[in-house]
Structures are given as C-alpha cells and as structure tokens.
Design a protein around this motif. Structure first.
Motif, short mmCIF file in Angstrom:
data_model
loop_
_atom_site.label_atom_id
_atom_site.label_comp_id
_atom_site.label_asym_id
_atom_site.label_seq_id
_atom_site.Cartn_x
_atom_site.Cartn_y
_atom_site.Cartn_z
N LEU A 222 -5.25 2.04 9.22
CA LEU A 222 -4.34 2.43 8.01
C LEU A 222 -4.88 2.35 6.67
N GLY A 223 -5.74 1.58 6.63
CA GLY A 223 -6.58 1.31 5.25
C GLY A 223 -7.39 2.69 4.88
N ARG B 142 -6.74 -3.52 4.41
CA ARG B 142 -6.37 -2.08 3.74
C ARG B 142 -7.69 -1.93 2.79
N GLN B 143 -8.38 -2.77 2.29
CA GLN B 143 -9.57 -2.85 1.51
C GLN B 143 -10.98 -2.50 2.30
N GLN C 298 -4.60 -1.89 11.68
CA GLN C 298 -4.30 -2.10 10.07
C GLN C 298 -5.65 -1.32 9.36
N LEU D 217 -2.97 -7.81 6.31
CA LEU D 217 -2.81 -6.47 5.98
C LEU D 217 -3.42 -5.94 4.77
N GLU E 12 -5.43 5.66 4.25
CA GLU E 12 -5.09 5.49 2.68
C GLU E 12 -5.88 5.69 1.86
N GLU E 13 -7.23 5.24 2.31
CA GLU E 13 -8.33 5.65 1.39
C GLU E 13 -8.89 6.99 1.50
N SER F 87 -13.13 -9.24 2.14
CA SER F 87 -11.82 -9.15 2.87
C SER F 87 -12.04 -9.80 4.25
#
Length: 572
Positions: free
Chosen positions: A360-361, A230-231, A357, A226, A364-365, A237
């Motif tokens: 989600l990343g 997320r990156q 995931q 994760l 978030e970004e 990554s």
C-alpha cells in the motif's frame, strides 16, 4: 433402578472425560468446522469408536433383572440385555455432524451391539440409524452460526432419542426390561447430551472470544504500524515497527531487514544485531533468498556467528510486494520452548499484513510520484521562459513572416494540447508522442534555425503505447544540456524498435557528453543545473519503474562524443 443409575453415571463419566480430551485436540476442532466428505468420515470414525466404547463399558442385565458388573462386555448371552451410553454418542454425533454422520455412526453402533449380543436383537440396527438421522436433522435445524444447539435443546433431543430406543426395546424385549431401564437411560442420555454439547459449545465460544481478542490486538498493532510501513522500509520506520511489535507481543526480540542489511533489531541480542549492518544469520539469508518462511528451534539453526547470542528460537518470514521479496520479519525467543503454533500463526499473519501495508505504501508512493511527475512535466513544458520565448518569437515573426508566425502558433497549440493529454493518460500512442516532440523541436528551431537535426528511426507500429513525455523529456534534455557552445551540426537520433516482447527506445545525441560523476545520479535523484531544475529525468525514471518495474529504468551511456539514453518497456 437407583443402582443402575449410579453405574451408568460412572460410564457417563468415562465418555465425558474422553469428550473433554477430544475438544482439546486441534485436529478434532478443525474437523468439525469442515464440510468435506473426508472430514465427515473422520468424525464418523471418532464417534463410532465412542459408540463401541459405550457398548463395551455397559452394564449387563440378565433375564431376571440382576445387574452384572464387568470391566468390558465383549460378549453377552442372547437372553441378557445391556444398559449403556450408546444412544448418547449417536445423538451427539448427529448434532455435530448432521444426519449423514449420525446415521453412519448409528449403523456402526447398532452392528457392534448385535455382534456383542451374539447376533441377537437385530432391532438395535434400525433403532440406532433412526436415532442418528433424527438427531442429525433436528440438530441441524437448531444449529446457530458458530455453536450447536443450546444445551437445553440438546437435553430435549437426548430424551427424544432415548425415547425412540425405548419404543424398540419395549416392542422387542418386553415391558419388564423397559420398566427397569427407562428412567436411568432417559436421564443418562439427556444429562450426557447436555454436558457433552456444552463442553464443545463452551470451547468454541472461548476460542471465538480468544480469536476476537487476538484480532483486536493484531488490528491495534497493525493500525499503529501502518503509518511507518507507508513510509517504506527504512531504518527509522523499521525501528518504530519493531518497537510496536515488541510491545504488543510476547517475543523477546524483533527484527526487520531489507534484502541485504539489518534495518532494525529491538530486544535480546541488540548488542550485535545492529542496524545498517549486513544480515549475518544463515536463517535470515535463506528466507530472503528463497522467499519462504523458516522456523528455528535451536540457536544452531538460527546461525548467528556470535557464540554468546541469547536467541534460542526464531520465526523468520519474507516480506513480499508483488510476489517479490523485499525484506524479512524476524521474531525471536530466548527460550526455545516458548515457540508454539500460536506464535507461528501470529507471525505469519503479521508478515502477510505488513507485506500488504508495504505494498500500500509503495502504491501510494508510486501514485504520488506519477501525479508529481505529471505536474512537474506540465510545469516543465508550460513554464514562463518557454511560453514567453515562444510568444516573443511569434510576435517577431508577425512583422517579417506572417505565414511562419501562423505555423508557429499552430505548433504551439499542438504542443499545449499534447501536454494536457499527456497529463491525463499514463500511456499514449507513439504517434502522439512523436507529434509532441515535433511541436517542441519546431518551436525551438524557429528561435534557432538549423541548430538541431532530429532523426527518427521507428521500426514498429506508431500506434503502440508509450508513457507520455518519454521522448520529449529526453529530447528537451539533449537540447538544453548536450549542445552548450555548439551552434551547428547538433544531431539527435530517436530509435524505436521491438525486441521480442519489449519495446526498446533510444535517444542519442552527438553533444558534449555528461560528466562521469553525474551519470550515476541522473534519473535516480534531482540534479539541478544552471539551465534547469533537474527533475525531468528523475520523474521520468520513477514513472517508468512505477509502471513497468526496475527493468524499465533509464540506462545512460555517455562520453565526449555524445550521450545515449535507453529505456525498455513492455510491447503492447
């Protein structure tokens, strides 16, 4: 009696051997977990077959109590009887499938027994139905969440079911037969039910434990991947994720790509499946293009151009975010025989989790970009230079023109109010955005009278929703950069119009233009300059992409006669 018990135990061995084979068949395990009518009929067909086998492998007993052994009892004399495991299979069918399944298996088993006895002893039909219904209702009552009734409860149910059969036999065939078969049949049915259901419960329990272990491993794996997903999909990554997958699974090689290039490849074949090179295998290209998973059981299906590539089988799955394929997860074996449904299910689950995931990343970004854009926009508008310049201008006007000073203060108030509202909302009415632009331009024109001429061409409802600062940032960008060295005849034209389901917004100026080398960078990265930080266009562009997708990114066209910046957003 003892001889009959031994013979029946032999028959029981046949049924239990078939039961062991049955629970190892994936189709049957899937059936017993389903509640559909189709699944129930399939279970009925399976256990009806077992019941018929029980009838055919029974031990014939003639009228004087003599045991007659034969391979298959296709038919027997109406005066003879048969000892078999039919009641056992009907009991287990009811325990597993419920009263409907138990009752139907009882019907088929009873009918076959009547046919087998040359249409005699019709009492076997109702007795078999009653046994199926009894075991079905009782088994359902004692059923647990995952497994069926405990083996000891099942053994007791087997005794009760055979007891029901004994009542019918005693009533219609006489007590002499009952004395001969009572103990062997009661013992047989209880032991058989105990073992049969124990086999099924043990397999279910082991399967649940295996799933728990696999789930633990997968959760552990996803927990470690994760932070990297997320990156986003980068070489760093992807390499870390491939190393983790390789460590926690049995795959010989693991790779991740974006839509064009290999980002990472760990394990066998790493000498020619290199990071930052174009995807070379036909299998991966097809998955990325079609967005569907593919399996390969031979190296020719993988399509690697390297003749000596050791990879023999593969599972390649798309990585998707918002139903859009952004890359592929690739898992390989050097031995094609090792690719089974277990690995396929594992890979499918991992691809789904990894896609989530990545989403989600990205979310978030985008949230970070949106928040950063709001903060940067706020900072860009309420910066010391602009604030002090505006205050100094008002201060100077108070000595010469009080009314104009008052009007400027009102514009400054409107500007700050619009800025704060834009920070709180993702979309605002076009009317408010235009008011924000007007307050900004009014303050600039107070400092530089007649330097700028702003023209609006709004061909739609002014209540439609637009992102805050979408016009103000472009107008401010033109005022700061387009008219360097030009003190008059500086024009900015704002056009807003609807095209089908999209809103097209264009801001044009007749300034000095933008250098070709900078056009590709603007909106994609920060481009500092002597008159600004260079963050405004980049933040606006990222906000547009985050809100509406790639099709809404800024489009810039410029030459020495001026610059035009355009965006398209959904109309609502």
């Amino acid at each position: 009696m003892f001889t009959l018990l031994i013979l029946l135990l032999q028959r029981l061995g046949i049924i239990l051997a078939l039961a062991f084979i049955l629970v190892n068949v994936h189709f049957f395990r899937r059936l017993i977990n389903q509640k559909s009518l189709r699944a129930k009929w399939a279970i009925i067909a399976i256990f009806a077959t077992f019941t018929i086998i029980s009838n055919l492998t029974g031990v014939e007993i003639n009228r004087d109590g003599t045991l007659i052994q034969s391979t298959f009892l296709v038919a027997l004399s109406p005066s003879d009887s048969i000892a078999n495991t039919r009641t056992l299979t009907i009991t287990v069918a009811g325990i597993i499938g419920g009263p409907f399944v138990g009752g139907m298996v009882g019907i088929f088993g009873g009918i076959h027994r009547v046919i087998q006895g040359n249409l005699s002893d019709f009492f076997y039909i109702p007795s078999s139905i009653i046994i199926g219904l009894f075991s079905g209702f009782t088994g359902r009552y004692f059923k647990k969440n995952i497994t069926y009734a405990s083996p000891w409860i099942t053994a007791l149910l087997g005794i009760c079911s055979e007891g029901i059969q004994m009542i019918f036999i005693g009533a219609f065939s006489g007590l002499e037969l009952l004395k001969l078969i009572f103990i062997p049949m009661i013992g047989l049915n209880s032991i058989g039910s105990f073992i049969f259901v124990s086999i099924i419960n043990a397999y279910i329990t082991n399967e649940q434990q295996l799933k728990a272990v696999q789930t633990h491993d997968v959760l552990n794996l996803t927990d470690k991947t994760l932070p990297y997903f997320r990156q986003g999909l980068t070489i760093h990554s992807a390499t870390k994720v491939c190393e983790i997958i390789k460590r926690y699974t049995n795959f010989d090689a693991v790779g991740i790509t974006d839509t064009t290039n290999v980002l990472a490849h760990v394990g066998a074949g790493h000498d020619h499946h290199l990071a930052n090179q174009t995807v070379m295998t036909d299998l991966s290209k097809h998955v990325i293009t079609s967005g569907t998973a593919r399996l390969a059981y031979h190296k020719s299906e993988i399509g690697c151009p390297q003749v000596h590539c050791p990879l023999e089988s593969a599972i390649v799955l798309p990585l998707k975010v918002n139903h859009r394929t952004i890359g592929a997860l690739k898992m390989y074996f050097v031995n094609a025989d090792r690719l089974t449904s277990v690995e396929e299910n594992l890979a499918t689950g991992l691809a789904s989790i990894f896609s989530s995931q990545l989403a989600l990343g990205i979310a978030e970004e985008q949230s970070k970009l949106a928040s950063d854009a709001k903060i940067k926009a706020l900072q860009a508008q309420i910066n010391p230079h602009f604030f002090f310049n505006a205050i100094n201008t008002v201060s100077a006007l108070m000595r010469t023109d009080v009314n104009k000073a008052r009007a400027s203060l009102l514009q400054l108030s409107t500007f700050f109010r619009s800025t704060l509202q834009g920070v709180r909302e993702n979309e605002i009415p076009l009317r408010l955005e235009c008011e924000h632009v007007n307050s900004y331009v009014s303050l600039e024109q107070t400092r530089f009278p007649n330097k700028y001429d702003i023209t609006y061409d709004v061909r739609t409802d002014d209540q439609i929703k637009v992102p805050p600062f979408c016009l103000q940032v472009l107008v401010e960008n033109a005022i700061k950069h387009a008219f360097i060295g030009c003190k008059e005849h500086n024009k900015i034209i704002i056009v807003v119009k609807q095209q089908k389901q999209m809103l097209k917004i264009t801001v044009s100026d007749n300034g000095i233009g933008i250098k070709p080398s900078l056009i590709k960078k603007l909106g994609r990265q920060v481009v500092p300059s002597s008159s600004g930080t260079g963050t405004a266009l980049a933040n606006l562009n990222q906000r547009l992409i985050g809100l509406y997708g790639e099709e809404s990114r800024l489009k810039i066209d410029s030459d020495d006669t001026g610059t035009t910046i355009q965006m398209c957003i959904p109309y609502h």
